[in-house]
Design a protein around this motif. Structure first.
Motif, mmCIF file in Angstrom:
data_model
loop_
_atom_site.group_PDB
_atom_site.id
_atom_site.type_symbol
_atom_site.label_atom_id
_atom_site.label_comp_id
_atom_site.label_asym_id
_atom_site.label_seq_id
_atom_site.Cartn_x
_atom_site.Cartn_y
_atom_site.Cartn_z
ATOM 1 N N ALA A 198 -3.525 -5.234 -5.984
ATOM 2 C CA ALA A 198 -4.093 -3.896 -6.097
ATOM 3 C C ALA A 198 -3.695 -2.965 -4.963
ATOM 4 O O ALA A 198 -3.751 -1.739 -5.125
ATOM 5 N N THR A 199 -3.306 -3.501 -3.821
ATOM 6 C CA THR A 199 -2.986 -2.636 -2.686
ATOM 7 C C THR A 199 -1.495 -2.342 -2.572
ATOM 8 O O THR A 199 -1.103 -1.211 -2.293
ATOM 9 N N HIS A 200 -0.642 -3.330 -2.811
ATOM 10 C CA HIS A 200 0.790 -3.032 -2.786
ATOM 11 C C HIS A 200 1.180 -2.100 -3.934
ATOM 12 O O HIS A 200 2.180 -1.383 -3.852
ATOM 13 N N SER A 201 0.401 -2.107 -4.994
ATOM 14 C CA SER A 201 0.716 -1.265 -6.145
ATOM 15 C C SER A 201 0.497 0.214 -5.877
ATOM 16 O O SER A 201 0.958 1.054 -6.644
ATOM 17 N N VAL A 202 -0.223 0.544 -4.812
ATOM 18 C CA VAL A 202 -0.410 1.953 -4.467
ATOM 19 C C VAL A 202 0.414 2.326 -3.237
ATOM 20 O O VAL A 202 0.238 3.392 -2.654
ATOM 21 N N GLN A 203 1.319 1.445 -2.872
ATOM 22 C CA GLN A 203 2.224 1.715 -1.754
ATOM 23 C C GLN A 203 3.219 2.812 -2.132
ATOM 24 O O GLN A 203 3.586 2.965 -3.305
ATOM 25 N N LEU A 204 3.639 3.590 -1.141
ATOM 26 C CA LEU A 204 4.711 4.574 -1.310
ATOM 27 C C LEU A 204 5.866 4.101 -0.430
ATOM 28 O O LEU A 204 5.917 4.415 0.759
ATOM 29 N N PRO A 205 6.785 3.305 -0.991
ATOM 30 C CA PRO A 205 7.840 2.688 -0.186
ATOM 31 C C PRO A 205 8.671 3.719 0.582
ATOM 32 O O PRO A 205 9.238 4.636 -0.010
ATOM 33 N N ASP A 248 1.473 -1.715 6.585
ATOM 34 C CA ASP A 248 0.778 -1.367 5.331
ATOM 35 C C ASP A 248 -0.650 -0.862 5.516
ATOM 36 O O ASP A 248 -1.497 -1.032 4.624
ATOM 37 N N GLY A 249 -0.916 -0.214 6.623
ATOM 38 C CA GLY A 249 -2.238 0.358 6.835
ATOM 39 C C GLY A 249 -2.654 1.368 5.778
ATOM 40 O O GLY A 249 -3.800 1.340 5.310
ATOM 41 N N PRO A 250 -1.743 2.287 5.350
ATOM 42 C CA PRO A 250 -2.144 3.319 4.384
ATOM 43 C C PRO A 250 -2.618 2.793 3.037
ATOM 44 O O PRO A 250 -3.351 3.475 2.330
ATOM 45 N N ASN A 251 -2.192 1.582 2.658
ATOM 46 C CA ASN A 251 -2.642 1.048 1.382
ATOM 47 C C ASN A 251 -3.591 -0.146 1.533
ATOM 48 O O ASN A 251 -4.007 -0.750 0.546
ATOM 49 N N SER A 252 -3.971 -0.470 2.767
ATOM 50 C CA SER A 252 -4.930 -1.557 2.989
ATOM 51 C C SER A 252 -6.361 -1.042 2.882
ATOM 52 O O SER A 252 -6.634 0.118 3.200
#
Length: 280
Positions: A198-205, A248-252
């Motif tokens: 659920a969190t990597h899926s909202v990542q903006l690479p 990955d702080g922004p999506n954690s």
């Protein structure tokens, strides 16, 4: 629905009546943070009715920038994970990036993870499968859910003791990911448990200027939707202070937010199982 091949990890099963939670900081920063996350999430998982695996990477070999923090490395990282395992009493998972890492990792890890970017690397999957430990293969951002069948077959062919597939979003244009909810029943049709990251899926690479950005506000709605569609578990990156996280702080999720979300997800999960929409 097809019969799911139950995966045994430590003293519980994945793919049955109890949902799985995989959660922890993106990368191992120090032992104190790892222990704090593991203790908190173990307690929360137990209260919400989830089986729990602590996750953190000993090395993030795919960081955007050369200057980005990668982690303590294999030897120190596995020692930290072993400490978490002993002190908190939880199974642990981490990802490997090269075939030679499989054997030493299997001495500590209860399940070995194949990173999304490397899900097509045959030698890596075979090496992980041959250790005798269960394998969690993350679906690549560039791979259709249908094509993950071949990754499953590679692991099965090498004698994997258990296989899990994890969805983490699909590349859609520059620096953006989307989740195709069809992926869950498609991949579950291969006879393996499916987990939603659920969190990597909202990542903006690469969306933060040499580092990945993220849209944390979409973690909860996507997680709720995935459980409603039908998954066997949830994967979340959590941190005591996401703004200070080294990766990955922004999506954690902050720990307290993760706590509230899990309670809601278990309610949805029970409705799905009660109505036989999914069957082990």
């Amino acid at each position: 629905m097809p019969k799911i091949n139950i995966v045994k990890i430590a003293d519980f099963q994945v793919g049955g009546a109890t949902p799985l939670l995989i959660a922890g900081p993106c990368v191992l920063e120090d032992l104190d943070i790892a222990l704090e996350c593991a203790r908190f999430m173990k307690e929360v998982a137990q209260k919400a009715g989830f089986n729990y695996i602590f996750k953190a990477s000993f090395d993030k070999a795919n960081r955007t920038s050369l200057s980005s923090y990668r982690g303590p490395g294999l030897e120190k990282g596995l020692a930290m994970l072993e400490q978490v395992k002993k002190e908190v009493g939880v199974p642990v998972i981490s990802d490997i990036h090269e075939p030679w890492q499989a054997e030493p990792a299997a001495e500590v890890l209860d399940i070995i993870q194949i990173p999304a970017f490397l899900c097509r690397q045959t030698d890596l999957i075979l090496a992980a499968a041959r250790t005798g430990q269960p394998v969690n293969i993350k679906k690549g951002q560039f791979v259709s859910p249908w094509d993950m069948y071949y990754a499953v077959e590679k692991a099965r062919g090498a004698g994997a003791q258990g296989i899990i597939l994890t969805e983490r979003g699909y590349t859609f244009g520059y620096r953006n990911l989307v989740v195709d909810m069809r992926a869950f029943p498609i991949m579950r049709n291969f006879g393996v448990p499916v987990v939603f990251d659920a969190t990597h899926s909202v990542q903006l690479p690469g969306g933060a200027g040499g580092a990945s950005g993220g849209e944390r506000e979409f973690v909860a709605p996507l997680a709720r939707a995935a459980v409603a569609v039908g998954v066997d578990g949830i994967f979340m990156e959590v941190h005591p202070e996401p703004k200070k996280a080294l990766c990955d702080g922004p999506n954690s999720l902050p720990l307290e937010e993760a706590k509230g979300l899990l309670m809601i997800l278990k309610e949805i999960y029970e409705v799905i199982r009660k109505n036989d929409i999914l069957s082990p």
